[in-house]
Design a protein around this motif. Sequence first.
Motif, PDB file in Angstrom:
ATOM      1  N   LYS B  62       0.846  -1.201   0.000  1.00  0.00           N
ATOM      2  CA  LYS B  62       0.000   0.000   0.000  1.00  0.00           C
ATOM      3  C   LYS B  62       0.885   1.256   0.000  1.00  0.00           C
ATOM      4  O   LYS B  62       1.967   1.260   0.579  1.00  0.00           O
ATOM      5  N   ASP B  64       2.442   4.969   0.904  1.00  0.00           N
ATOM      6  CA  ASP B  64       2.680   5.611   2.197  1.00  0.00           C
ATOM      7  C   ASP B  64       1.979   6.956   2.303  1.00  0.00           C
ATOM      8  O   ASP B  64       1.616   7.389   3.384  1.00  0.00           O
ATOM      9  N   VAL B  65       1.838   7.641   1.174  1.00  0.00           N
ATOM     10  CA  VAL B  65       1.165   8.939   1.197  1.00  0.00           C
ATOM     11  C   VAL B  65      -0.066   8.842   0.313  1.00  0.00           C
ATOM     12  O   VAL B  65       0.029   8.484  -0.863  1.00  0.00           O
ATOM     13  N   ASP B  73      -0.862   8.801  -5.476  1.00  0.00           N
ATOM     14  CA  ASP B  73      -0.334   8.420  -4.166  1.00  0.00           C
ATOM     15  C   ASP B  73       1.182   8.242  -4.251  1.00  0.00           C
ATOM     16  O   ASP B  73       1.729   8.052  -5.331  1.00  0.00           O
ATOM     17  N   TYR B  75       5.029   6.675  -2.505  1.00  0.00           N
ATOM     18  CA  TYR B  75       5.772   5.741  -1.660  1.00  0.00           C
ATOM     19  C   TYR B  75       7.017   6.462  -1.152  1.00  0.00           C
ATOM     20  O   TYR B  75       7.742   7.077  -1.937  1.00  0.00           O
ATOM     21  N   THR B  76       7.240   6.389   0.133  1.00  0.00           N
ATOM     22  CA  THR B  76       8.466   6.983   0.665  1.00  0.00           C
ATOM     23  C   THR B  76       9.567   5.933   0.817  1.00  0.00           C
ATOM     24  O   THR B  76      10.731   6.266   0.932  1.00  0.00           O
ATOM     25  N   ARG B  77       9.165   4.664   0.863  1.00  0.00           N
ATOM     26  CA  ARG B  77      10.163   3.599   0.946  1.00  0.00           C
ATOM     27  C   ARG B  77       9.997   2.665  -0.236  1.00  0.00           C
ATOM     28  O   ARG B  77       8.880   2.418  -0.702  1.00  0.00           O
TER      29      ARG B  77
END
Lengths: 318, 551
Positions: B62, B64-65, B73, B75-77
Amino acid sequence: MTRTGTTRRRAPLRARLRRDWPLLVMVLPGALLLLVFHYVPTLGNVVAFQDYNPYLGDSALQALVNSPFIGLDNFRALFATPAFWDALWNTLSITAFQLVFFFPLPIALALLLDSVLSRRVRTLVQTIVYLPHFFSWVLVVTFFVQMLGGAGLLAQELRQAGISPPEIMTNPDTFLLLVTAEVVWKDVGWGTIVFLAALSTIDPHLYEAAAADGAGRWRRLWHIALPGLRPVIVLLLILRLGDALSVGFEQFLLQREAVGRQAAEVLDTFVYYHAITTGDYGFGAAAGLFKAAVGLVLILLANKLAHLFGERGVYSRS
Amino acid sequence: MKVDTGATTSRRAFLGLVGISATAGLLGGCGDKAAPGGATQKLDALAGVLPEQGALPAGIPKPDVISTRPVADGYTRFPSALVDAISQQPGAGGKPVTAMTPAWGPAPPSGANNNYLTAINAKLGTPVEFSVQDGNTYAEKLGAILGARDVPDLLCVPGWEVAKLARFSDAVKALFEDLTPFLSGAAVKAYPMLATLPTGAWRNACWNGRLMAVPNPTDNPFPYTLFYRKDLLKGPAPTSIDELYATGKAVTDARKGVWAFDNIFAMVQMFHKAPGSKDGWRRRSDGTPEFKYETPEFRQAAEFMAKLYAEGLVHPDVVASRGADAKQLLQSGKILFKQDGMGMWQPMQAEQQNVTPGFEVAPVPLFAVGGGSPLAWGDDEPISYTFVKKGLGKERVEELLRLVNWCSAPFGTNEYNLREFGVEGKQHTRGPDGPVKTDLGFKEIQNQYFFISGRTPVVQPTPQTPKYVPDMLAYANASVAHLEKDPWDGLKFEMPAKYKAGLVPSDDQINDILRGRRPLADLDAVVKEWRANGGDEARDLLGKALADNGR
């Protein structure tokens, strides 16, 4: 071959073919190129009289056949566009200006080079002045911007000296000078080639005889070198006149925003912006046909004029 | 299937519209005449041709933001494990596929000289041969190949270029395969990655009532962002037009060869809240449409931009030649502000921080002249469309769609990773935080396969630029709240030919005003000429569309 009286009878075709076939074979590739890239595309001028839609039918040919004919409507629209007349005026003024201030320069340079005795020096100078011809316009304009532009070498040097630099690249009033300077830098060396070739055909004995008779440098130039060049000069002048409505494209496209449409729009950029980018091919073809027709008339006139002055011109009736 | 055509502005226009309103079986033979008066296509009515929505491959984590649409949307990782989305080789080993895509900056090596292409082509089974064209002049190249009817097997048409192309819906019908039978409804299940694309993007990929292209959905709706060199600007980003001007004045130092701005006119218009819907339209309070040229906001924006030019705050290279490379000027610190698409940000940051220590670009947050809430231009139309050449035969079209499907695998899959970053050890190295592009990667990967496909958009993390995802999404989600309401949302227009042609001379004259070659007062004359040159025709079309749709 037989001769009867003063008239010469032509040899039969077979005999001529047998005699000339190597020459014909040599001409063939050029003739083919001319046919494929000049004569066949010339047929496309039909779209000047059409409301041309390239997407009709299943192929480009079908589109050509299916597009409706609208007579001279494209020409009427063209002549009713004020921007067209501006572009025409710009083009003609650039041609006229460059005829006076560019055309003679290669002749002068060729005469200078021809008078250089040292072969090495001459070859070196020739190589250097030919070089810019092979640069694209993007490079030439960038070079001028980097040298004379507002952030260029000259401007930065002047700023260091506390002088505010003049606007050279963005001044519509002096644009004519700028484009001519660019053309001179790019093509003056290249333009000398034909003249140097013509100069080399002049019999050196003529110079020697003239010198022996006491003719100085200027008299030799005036009475031997220039008359020797005259047929070539006239030929190139006529060809240039035929191209009077083509003054280049990229050079103006690149600098159009810098000085504005009023100064930099020439016929070719007009066609590009008003017909190619808008997909109005019929309109563009009308402008192109107009250009070609004017060019043809100019060539015929200039050639006629050349004959009146006793020159051979581009062609002559035998 | 019934498609509502909306406006009919004249009898001639109506003839053109027949092609659009006809039901599928009747299409042949209709609409051969271009629509000089323009045409409207109502996208809601296209439900019948759209593909069924499919789920993302299992195992993708899913985000992250979570963002406000149309912002994607983030993803930070980087996911710890990637999944395989496609088990079968898509290509049947047929003859090479030709494709044309845009790129900005130096062209990547082509053919066998490009390891990245070789690696992906090997995966695909059928090689794709790219003709990569300069993105800045892509519309001109497109116009030429469309007019010559000489299109490659797969053609990328960026969304923002569509409006510039004359008789584009005619071109679509004449030159490209109708993808409706291949992708509509349940048929899309043969291409599961394409099924994951949002329905809104598919709606925009319809022309003449048929599904004609694969959309590449946008990850943010903004056409322009004002970027600045955060590392070079001493102090915070400007928060008002006066501050922008003052900052520009303060940082310009001609003797050092530094100027403040690129041509930033689009952003200046946005700060002044000039309208931007459908390339510059809005609805007046009396319900009639008005174009930006006619608005006081545009006049103020022109005045401001003319001031920037007049006071020498725009870099002279930008002023002097169309060939100036403003990106290069920003990278070398010769200018401090540049407007560009969001796509400029991350690649420039990643590449330049290796060249210039401390290098940082950042967006200037939106503000409104005179205070109040700002305005963001934008729409959720796809970044680009991939068209398939007409007449290649059913099997070949299916093969091409399988290739496009492979290239459309979403973030989190091995396919996506290969397409985006190339081969590990060559175009990227694998660190703990995900793949890091090598110099070879920067050189060889220029979005070639990205531009012949579509993917579920996400904002992805990159180890080199850890701040990018939070910074970009903070800016985008703050700005999206001010996204301009498009009164014609859900309607697709083919603007009148006269209007399209009339924009060129008007732009020329406005350019003259901005550059100080004509006084600002001439704007009235420009508007008058623009109205006569198709402006009023376009107004009628847009006004009629509003009335017909009860808005």
